[in-house]
Design an enzyme around this catalytic site. Structure first.
Site, PDB file in Angstrom:
ATOM      1  N   GLU A  27     -13.847 -11.330   5.134  1.00 54.23           N
ATOM      2  CA  GLU A  27     -14.844 -10.940   6.117  1.00 54.23           C
ATOM      3  C   GLU A  27     -14.518 -11.484   7.503  1.00 54.23           C
ATOM      4  O   GLU A  27     -14.715 -10.812   8.501  1.00 54.23           O
ATOM      5  CB  GLU A  27     -16.245 -11.405   5.677  1.00 54.23           C
ATOM      6  N   TYR A  43     -24.354 -11.314   9.457  1.00 57.12           N
ATOM      7  CA  TYR A  43     -23.624 -10.274   8.723  1.00 57.12           C
ATOM      8  C   TYR A  43     -22.721 -10.896   7.647  1.00 57.12           C
ATOM      9  O   TYR A  43     -22.752 -10.503   6.479  1.00 57.12           O
ATOM     10  CB  TYR A  43     -22.775  -9.397   9.672  1.00 57.12           C
ATOM     11  N   ASP A  73     -22.932  -4.424   9.716  1.00 59.27           N
ATOM     12  CA  ASP A  73     -21.817  -4.558  10.665  1.00 59.27           C
ATOM     13  C   ASP A  73     -21.762  -3.286  11.520  1.00 59.27           C
ATOM     14  O   ASP A  73     -22.667  -2.440  11.439  1.00 59.27           O
ATOM     15  CB  ASP A  73     -20.491  -4.801   9.922  1.00 59.27           C
TER      16      ASP A  73
END
Ligand code: SF4
Length: 456
Positions: A101, A185, A203
């Site tokens: 991520e 997020y 996102d």
């Protein structure tokens, strides 16, 4: 009427009463003053029209089903997905998703894959990353951009090892609270994908998909719209497969509902998409007993000043406030070259300060320049700067102008004015200045240098 009641109920559940995105006061601080005698109490703000919500449970169910079925058929094989699905150790699993991520922020999947594989091979656990040096992290990150991400990831790994006994926090709330560099997020993504928490993850791809699904045309970076999108993601996320659902929504945004030419014909959720219907029918779909937003002051619709443009179709959504143009900067940089002991050329590189842009990376000796200097002035200033490194006079005339290199950072339009200088004999570098070293071309390419310096 049913739709309006459901919308109001959904708003009550989400704790947000204002159609303008203002959060309800927190519990315990909600005592409001009564209106003065004789004045009518203020009317409760209207909820957003139902076309901006997912208020029908049957529709939410159908959207989850269609999206997940499509994801099962079409998802890309990606190394972090394989690890998330097969790694039995919860801390390793959370770490594997976390690394992906952070790498994927602002960077394309295709670029990330190779970096990710090398990273996980070198540091397969939090403990391994915590033991690495920042220099090693920067070397592996070189070329991926936004270098502070790697540094913060390593700082956070050290924190998990030293303060949390190596145990990854398991919920989005804890992840965001305890790990530096993990925002809302990333926390939602790790918690849902690694630990099965039913929480949304919004996102850029998800913003685009949700704005189109529900014709949200107000500035998608405004707090009111951001709050609404998070509410929506939390309502939509599939309770039994939250990680897959979030990844499916992102995958849809990355491969089908793309920014410029979305493939609506192939979209698995087109029957739930208000933007697609509006494109087909040319006007907002009829919603019984709900205000026709766009005419009034709906805080989520396209602004009246920039209404629906039929030539844009579904790409009317989302809308964003115009970005500030990047700042222009000029930097003089000099490639200092000498013959190494085996006859191969070597180049001087110096380390940047440990904070700020490109912190801790290596570069050719460089000097930021004022705008509008004459070429001679630039050359003189660079010569003075080099003199400090080499401890001996450098003649400005000896600097050979090579050319200019432009590199765009997210907020800076950088022009490097490149010179070169060949040195004879030995040069003693001043150890009191920043760290510096001579490297061959291969060593240079393997060092923690930015893409901009590789272009130079
Ligand atoms: Fe996006 Fe088109 Fe699908 Fe709507 S129908 S979600 S605009 S790809």
């Amino acid at each position: 009427a049913r739709a309006r009641a459901a919308a109001a109920a959904a708003l009550r559940r989400s704790g947000r009463g204002s159609g303008r995105g203002r959060a309800a006061p927190p519990r315990g601080r909600s005592r409001e003053r009564a209106p003065p005698r004789g004045e009518a109490p203020a009317a409760a703000p209207a909820p957003p029209p139902a076309r901006h919500l997912f208020s029908e449970p049957a529709e939410v169910e159908a959207l989850r089903r269609n999206l997940l079925a499509w994801y099962d058929r079409c998802k890309r094989d990606l190394p972090w997905r394989a690890l998330a699905a097969t790694e039995p150790d919860a801390d390793r699993r959370g770490y594997a998703v976390w690394v992906s991520e952070i790498m994927l922020q602002q960077t394309q999947v295709a670029t990330v894959i190779d970096y990710y594989n090398r990273w996980m091979q070198k540091w397969p656990t939090l403990q391994a990353l915590a033991r690495a040096s920042l220099e090693e992290v920067n070397e592996l990150w070189a070329g991926l951009g936004y270098y502070s991400r790697g540094k913060r990831l390593q700082e956070a790994a050290r924190k998990v090892v030293s303060e949390l006994a190596g145990r990854m926090p398991r919920t989005a709330e804890e992840l965001q609270k305890l790990l530096p560099g993990v925002g809302r997020y990333t926390a939602g993504a790790i918690a849902s994908i690694s630990y099965g928490q039913a929480t949304g993850a919004v996102d850029g791809n998800v913003v685009r998909v949700l704005c189109r699904l529900r014709c949200i045309g107000a500035d998608s970076s405004s707090p009111a719209v951001v709050d609404r999108l998070w509410d929506m993601a939390n309502v939509l996320v599939d309770r039994s497969r939250p990680g897959d659902f979030n990844q499916a929504l992102m995958e849809l945004g990355a491969t089908v509902c793309v920014p410029k030419a979305p493939l609506c014909g192939e979209c698995p959720v087109k029957q739930h998409c208000q933007a697609w219907r509006r494109k087909l029918f040319g006007k907002p779909p009829p919603v019984p007993d709900v205000e026709d937003c766009g005419v009034g002051d709906c805080p989520l619709c396209l602004p009246a000043t920039e209404p629906w443009d039929s030539s844009l179709g579904v790409t009317n959504f989302p809308r964003k406030a115009a970005k500030k143009p990047p700042r222009a900067m000029r930097t003089a940089t000099c490639v200092l070259e000498r013959r190494g002991c085996h006859g191969a050329p070597e180049y001087l590189i110096v380390q940047r300060p440990s904070s700020g842009l490109l912190a801790g990376l290596w570069e050719f000796p460089s000097l930021p320049l004022a705008q509008d200097l004459q070429e001679e002035e630039e050359r003189e200033q660079l010569a003075d700067h080099l003199q400090a490194w080499m401890g001996r006079p450098v003649a400005a005339k000896g600097l050979q102008f090579i050319g200019e290199v432009i590199h765009i950072f997210s907020h800076i339009h950088q022009t490097y004015v490149v010179y070169s200088l060949h040195l004879d004999g030995d040069v003693t570098l001043d150890p009191a200045l920043s760290p510096s070293r001579w490297v061959t071309e291969d060593e240079f390419l393997a060092s923690a240098v930015s893409t901009a310096m590789k272009k130079v």
